[in-house]
Design a protein around this motif. Structure first.
Motif, PDB file in Angstrom:
ATOM      1  N   GLY A   1       9.088 -15.545   1.233  1.00  0.00           N
ATOM      2  CA  GLY A   1       8.114 -16.320   0.482  1.00  0.00           C
ATOM      3  C   GLY A   1       6.779 -15.609   0.372  1.00  0.00           C
ATOM      4  O   GLY A   1       6.150 -15.600  -0.704  1.00  0.00           O
ATOM      5  N   THR A   2       6.341 -15.004   1.470  1.00  0.00           N
ATOM      6  CA  THR A   2       5.099 -14.235   1.439  1.00  0.00           C
ATOM      7  C   THR A   2       5.219 -13.052   0.487  1.00  0.00           C
ATOM      8  O   THR A   2       4.317 -12.761  -0.306  1.00  0.00           O
TER       9      THR A   2
ATOM     10  N   ASN B   1       4.271 -10.449  -4.700  1.00  0.00           N
ATOM     11  CA  ASN B   1       4.944  -9.874  -5.854  1.00  0.00           C
ATOM     12  C   ASN B   1       4.479 -10.542  -7.140  1.00  0.00           C
ATOM     13  O   ASN B   1       4.140  -9.878  -8.128  1.00  0.00           O
ATOM     14  N   SER B   2       4.455 -11.871  -7.130  1.00  0.00           N
ATOM     15  CA  SER B   2       4.030 -12.608  -8.321  1.00  0.00           C
ATOM     16  C   SER B   2       2.561 -12.358  -8.631  1.00  0.00           C
ATOM     17  O   SER B   2       2.178 -12.202  -9.797  1.00  0.00           O
TER      18      SER B   2
ATOM     19  N   ASP C   1       5.107  -4.618  -2.233  1.00  0.00           N
ATOM     20  CA  ASP C   1       4.350  -5.582  -3.032  1.00  0.00           C
ATOM     21  C   ASP C   1       2.857  -5.524  -2.724  1.00  0.00           C
ATOM     22  O   ASP C   1       2.018  -5.683  -3.615  1.00  0.00           O
ATOM     23  N   LEU C   2       2.518  -5.313  -1.462  1.00  0.00           N
ATOM     24  CA  LEU C   2       1.106  -5.185  -1.096  1.00  0.00           C
ATOM     25  C   LEU C   2       0.481  -3.950  -1.744  1.00  0.00           C
ATOM     26  O   LEU C   2      -0.634  -4.004  -2.278  1.00  0.00           O
ATOM     27  N   VAL C   3       1.201  -2.846  -1.691  1.00  0.00           N
ATOM     28  CA  VAL C   3       0.720  -1.613  -2.326  1.00  0.00           C
ATOM     29  C   VAL C   3       0.549  -1.828  -3.827  1.00  0.00           C
ATOM     30  O   VAL C   3      -0.466  -1.451  -4.426  1.00  0.00           O
ATOM     31  N   ARG C   4       1.539  -2.454  -4.452  1.00  0.00           N
ATOM     32  CA  ARG C   4       1.469  -2.703  -5.894  1.00  0.00           C
ATOM     33  C   ARG C   4       0.296  -3.607  -6.247  1.00  0.00           C
ATOM     34  O   ARG C   4      -0.431  -3.360  -7.213  1.00  0.00           O
ATOM     35  N   LEU C   5       0.098  -4.654  -5.459  1.00  0.00           N
ATOM     36  CA  LEU C   5      -1.003  -5.582  -5.711  1.00  0.00           C
ATOM     37  C   LEU C   5      -2.347  -4.870  -5.671  1.00  0.00           C
ATOM     38  O   LEU C   5      -3.187  -5.029  -6.573  1.00  0.00           O
ATOM     39  N   LEU C   6      -2.559  -4.060  -4.646  1.00  0.00           N
ATOM     40  CA  LEU C   6      -3.837  -3.375  -4.485  1.00  0.00           C
ATOM     41  C   LEU C   6      -4.063  -2.339  -5.592  1.00  0.00           C
ATOM     42  O   LEU C   6      -5.165  -2.250  -6.155  1.00  0.00           O
ATOM     43  N   LEU C   7      -3.032  -1.569  -5.907  1.00  0.00           N
ATOM     44  CA  LEU C   7      -3.188  -0.523  -6.924  1.00  0.00           C
ATOM     45  C   LEU C   7      -3.378  -1.120  -8.318  1.00  0.00           C
ATOM     46  O   LEU C   7      -4.214  -0.643  -9.094  1.00  0.00           O
TER      47      LEU C   7
END
Length: 376
Positions: free
Chosen positions: A178-179, A184-185, A322-328
């Motif tokens: 869920g996190t 991701n979303s 997902d964390l990397v994608r969110l930040l970038l």
């Protein structure tokens, strides 16, 4: 076809208002089921209770969203925000029903539903827009198009174990997945919300139309490929059979071949296509299509395989990605704006960032499958 007609009667600002509501709703759609419907593919015999629990959790998540959106409207927000909670729940139904069809390997029914959804959304938005071209009309079209997914969900509520028993067995997975789904979303929808915040609803409308013309058609194929990969790789995982890596290598190559031609076409002719089909006020969407052709290609090839990390028990790897994608992705939009760069410059950075981000995803999927003993 209907997307072009929709663009003829809605202006970029109105479309941008709808895009903001859709983006926020999509953030919650991604997390509303806690990815329990994906969990069902990795555990033999648990599919029905997990599908049912996913629907119940989605309903619970939708309630506070409805309350908050009602308060926002009472305080002066546009009425379109009242559609946020219904959009979250009907989007969650789509996720669960899709997973159910994939589990049963009913790929024709899945493709039929996807086609019906795509055709009915544009047609509904166009017909209603002829009478009232407002952002709320666009939201109604979104809801109507997803009613096709309701058929068949009743079977999930027959002869299954109590909800609490199911939740106790899978709560640890639900927390991590869920996190991950929330991040991701957020990474996928944050660009629209950031564009509204740092530029305007007009730029957000142009960006959203670019997504609808370029990324969304590719995503329809990508969702089908992703559903097939979950079904096939999930079957191999449950039966502890080899072949998952070979399947992914073949599928990713087929996606690359399928996506190359349309991305090249819009890369060279995006502005001309948008102006010719939708009119001069949408030329900016065509410029964005050309810029995003590189990023859209990378996303198309790799994103269908992201949920395989959940299937093979590598949810934490997906969380890190997902964390990397969110930040970038957030930085790609926000930093150019902070330094006074143009909107198109920011989208250029955002597009190029897709290549390493989705390359990393493919590497993680390949590595995770290797850890469960699949062949090289």
């Amino acid at each position: 076809m209907f997307t072009i007609l929709v663009a003829r009667i809605y202006d970029p600002s109105t479309y941008g208002e709808f895009a903001a509501v859709l983006a926020l709703s999509s953030v919650f759609i991604g997390v509303s089921t806690l990815r329990l419907e994906v969990r069902a593919h990795g555990i033999e015999g648990s599919e029905k209770p997990l599908f049912r629990l996913a629907l119940v959790v989605a309903a619970i998540v939708s309630i506070p969203i409805l309350i908050l959106s009602a308060v926002a409207v009472l305080l002066g927000a546009d009425i379109v925000w009242l559609f946020c909670a219904p959009m979250v729940y009907i989007g969650s139904v789509q996720l669960v029903r899709s997973a159910q069809l994939v589990y049963g390997r009913r790929y024709l029914a899945l493709a039929t539903n996807n086609f019906a959804q795509g055709a009915s959304m544009g047609s509904t938005q166009y017909i209603l827009g002829l009478a009232a071209p407002a952002s709320a009309t666009l939201a109604v079209g979104f809801l109507v198009s997803r009613l096709t997914w309701i058929k068949g969900i009743g079977v999930m509520f027959t002869n299954v174990e109590p909800l609490l028993v199911t939740f106790k067995s899978h709560w640890r997975y639900a927390v991590v997945a869920g996190t991950t789904a929330l991040i991701n979303s957020a990474a996928g929808q944050l660009p629209v919300l950031l564009i509204v915040a740092v530029y305007s609803s007009v730029e957000a409308g142009l960006f959203a139309m670019m997504l609808r013309l370029l990324v969304s058609p590719l995503a329809v194929i990508g969702r089908a490929a992703g559903a097939t990969s979950i079904g096939e790789v999930g079957k191999l995982v449950r039966r502890r059979q080899p072949g998952a890596r070979r399947f992914i290598a073949r599928a990713s190559m087929e996606l690359a071949i399928a996506g190359l031609v349309p991305c090249l076409i819009v890369g060279f002719a995006g502005p001309w296509i948008a102006t010719t089909l939708m009119g001069g006020e949408w030329r900016g969407a065509g410029v964005l299509m050309a810029i995003m052709s590189v990023g859209a290609f990378g996303q198309f090839v790799a994103s269908p395989f992201s949920q395989l990390l959940n299937v093979v028990g590598a949810s934490r790897s997906l969380l890190v990605w997902d964390l990397v994608r969110l930040l970038l992705f957030a930085g790609a939009i926000a930093l150019p704006a902070a330094f006074g760069q143009s909107f198109t410059y920011a989208i250029g950075v955002y597009s190029l960032m897709h290549v390493p981000v989705y390359g990393l995803l493919l590497m993680q999927v390949w590595t995770a499958i290797g850890r469960i003993g699949d062949e090289e």
